[in-house]
Design an enzyme around this catalytic site. Sequence first.
Site, mmCIF file in Angstrom:
data_model
loop_
_atom_site.group_PDB
_atom_site.id
_atom_site.type_symbol
_atom_site.label_atom_id
_atom_site.label_comp_id
_atom_site.label_asym_id
_atom_site.label_seq_id
_atom_site.Cartn_x
_atom_site.Cartn_y
_atom_site.Cartn_z
ATOM 1 N N GLU A 118 14.485 23.843 24.356
ATOM 2 C CA GLU A 118 14.172 25.146 24.958
ATOM 3 C C GLU A 118 14.184 25.008 26.491
ATOM 4 O O GLU A 118 15.257 24.980 27.075
ATOM 5 C CB GLU A 118 12.879 25.703 24.359
ATOM 6 C CG GLU A 118 13.105 25.992 22.864
ATOM 7 C CD GLU A 118 11.938 26.635 22.127
ATOM 8 O OE1 GLU A 118 10.847 26.781 22.701
ATOM 9 O OE2 GLU A 118 12.127 27.005 20.954
HETATM 10 C C1 HEC Z 1 15.439 28.749 23.336
HETATM 11 C C2 HEC Z 1 14.811 29.895 22.735
HETATM 12 C C3 HEC Z 1 13.364 30.165 23.056
HETATM 13 C C4 HEC Z 1 12.763 30.249 24.284
HETATM 14 C C5 HEC Z 1 13.383 30.013 25.639
HETATM 15 C C6 HEC Z 1 11.383 30.615 24.018
HETATM 16 N N1 HEC Z 1 11.175 30.764 22.684
HETATM 17 FE FE1 HEC Z 1 9.479 31.393 21.819
HETATM 18 N N2 HEC Z 1 10.210 30.840 20.025
HETATM 19 C C7 HEC Z 1 11.475 30.372 19.792
HETATM 20 C C8 HEC Z 1 11.553 29.802 18.466
HETATM 21 C C9 HEC Z 1 12.769 29.181 17.829
HETATM 22 C C10 HEC Z 1 10.266 29.933 17.918
HETATM 23 C C11 HEC Z 1 9.773 29.411 16.582
HETATM 24 C C12 HEC Z 1 9.267 28.008 16.850
HETATM 25 C C13 HEC Z 1 8.567 27.353 15.682
HETATM 26 O O1 HEC Z 1 8.117 28.046 14.795
HETATM 27 O O2 HEC Z 1 8.454 26.110 15.683
HETATM 28 C C14 HEC Z 1 9.461 30.615 18.919
HETATM 29 C C15 HEC Z 1 8.135 31.002 18.714
HETATM 30 C C16 HEC Z 1 7.396 31.720 19.640
HETATM 31 C C17 HEC Z 1 6.114 32.341 19.398
HETATM 32 C C18 HEC Z 1 5.363 32.355 18.073
HETATM 33 C C19 HEC Z 1 5.575 33.668 17.352
HETATM 34 C C20 HEC Z 1 5.078 33.622 15.937
HETATM 35 O O3 HEC Z 1 5.122 34.651 15.264
HETATM 36 O O4 HEC Z 1 4.679 32.564 15.446
HETATM 37 C C21 HEC Z 1 5.706 32.921 20.571
HETATM 38 C C22 HEC Z 1 4.428 33.690 20.816
HETATM 39 C C23 HEC Z 1 6.722 32.622 21.552
HETATM 40 N N3 HEC Z 1 7.746 31.916 20.945
HETATM 41 C C24 HEC Z 1 6.653 32.947 22.887
HETATM 42 C C25 HEC Z 1 7.493 32.385 23.849
HETATM 43 C C26 HEC Z 1 7.218 32.361 25.270
HETATM 44 C C27 HEC Z 1 5.987 32.953 25.937
HETATM 45 C C28 HEC Z 1 8.267 31.727 25.862
HETATM 46 C C29 HEC Z 1 8.439 31.387 27.332
HETATM 47 C C30 HEC Z 1 7.349 30.612 27.922
HETATM 48 C C31 HEC Z 1 9.207 31.368 24.798
HETATM 49 N N4 HEC Z 1 8.677 31.750 23.600
HETATM 50 C C32 HEC Z 1 10.430 30.775 25.013
HETATM 51 C C33 HEC Z 1 12.526 30.428 20.688
HETATM 52 C C34 HEC Z 1 12.348 30.462 22.064
#
Ligand code: HEC
Length: 311
Positions: A118
């Site tokens: 990420e």
């Molecule tokens: C490269 C793509 C990517 C980026 C950049 C990213 N995310 Fe995500 N996000 C994901 C993915 C894939 C998951 C699921 C991860 C897991 O379950 O292990 C996730 C999960 C989450 C969740 C959990 C939601 C749930 O229902 O469980 C949140 C809240 C979230 N991200 C917020 C953020 C925030 C705030 C940032 C920036 C600081 C961010 N993400 C940056 C791809 C991304």
Amino acid sequence: MILRFLIWALLSSSVCIAAEPILPLHSVATDERKVALGRQLFFDTRLSRSNEVSCASCHQLATHGADKVPRSKGVAGRLGDVRAPTVYNSVFNIRQAWDGKAIDLKAQVTLPVENPKEFATTWPELIATLNEDKSFVSAFEQVYKGGLSSDAISDAIAHYERSLITLNAPFDLWLQGKGPLSEQAQEGYHLFKYYGCINCHQGKNVGGNMFAKMGTFGDYFGDRGTPIEPADYGRYNVTKREADKFTFKVPGLRLAARQAYFFHDGSEQSLEGAIDTMARYQLGRSLSKAELAAIAAFLESLVGHHQEMTP
Ligand code: HEC
Ligand code: HEC
């Protein structure tokens, strides 16, 4: 005539909310100054090592708070291990991430920052970059006693996410007696309760408040046709308890009708396909086309609105 009127009154009156297992969404308290800082950070590509991606690259707010691919691209085009869930309404989740590895929204922020797929960076590196921006530093100093820090950044982003709640879904308005709901969606809601989807997908967020095994009534992973990957072990990766193997946080379904891909593995592409898989593997049932369409109409009625979304 009187009987007819009574039946009409009974059918057209709104439901009694207190007795319903799904509740309307509502906003939660936030600090406006923190929300504003958090919003800036959410769209800031400086958070990633290569300045290529921001939170908003994968969590696209104009649509449904996620992306339209089974695997998101982080820095250098590296693909993640699971599908990105929506950030909308995530404040209502008991834990964050499919396996619940983050205890809350604030703790979740460190995951994308340090994930090599990420943002691929570290807190000291990220703070050094942001420290070069004097106006940013002073904006933080005005709101946070300690100024710019990993804790303040996480807190501001979490505050912004607390504001990402989709309100006034047709279903919620109907529950409150403020609007109509199509007969098909009402039938879908009835089936959703009658068949037991509600046992796992419940509450304001229609999910997000418990963990459950993927494949209660069948071998989902055996039938999937692709090898089992480490992420498929779900909650087990966090707890190392045998009973948690293949267990995931039950996703909230508020925006499911807007998604392009479904499940942690992004293996399903259509909403009705996802409902069908759920009926088979979680309830041991096979639903008719009309039933699948009715449940899909119900899920469609759960879609509310937020100002970040394009109308
Ligand atoms: C490269 C793509 C990517 C980026 C950049 C990213 N995310 Fe995500 N996000 C994901 C993915 C894939 C998951 C699921 C991860 C897991 O379950 O292990 C996730 C999960 C989450 C969740 C959990 C939601 C749930 O229902 O469980 C949140 C809240 C979230 N991200 C917020 C953020 C925030 C705030 C940032 C920036 C600081 C961010 N993400 C940056 C791809 C991304
Ligand atoms: C035993 C608990 C349980 C029951 C019952 C259940 N679900 Fe699920 N549902 C889950 C879990 C766990 C997932 C996530 C599975 C995964 O990603 O591998 C899920 C995922 C989904 C998804 C995909 C959401 C997304 O973001 O990818 C939809 C849609 C869904 N369920 C609808 C339904 C419907 C409709 C029913 C009834 C026919 C139902 N579920 C019954 C636990 C359940």
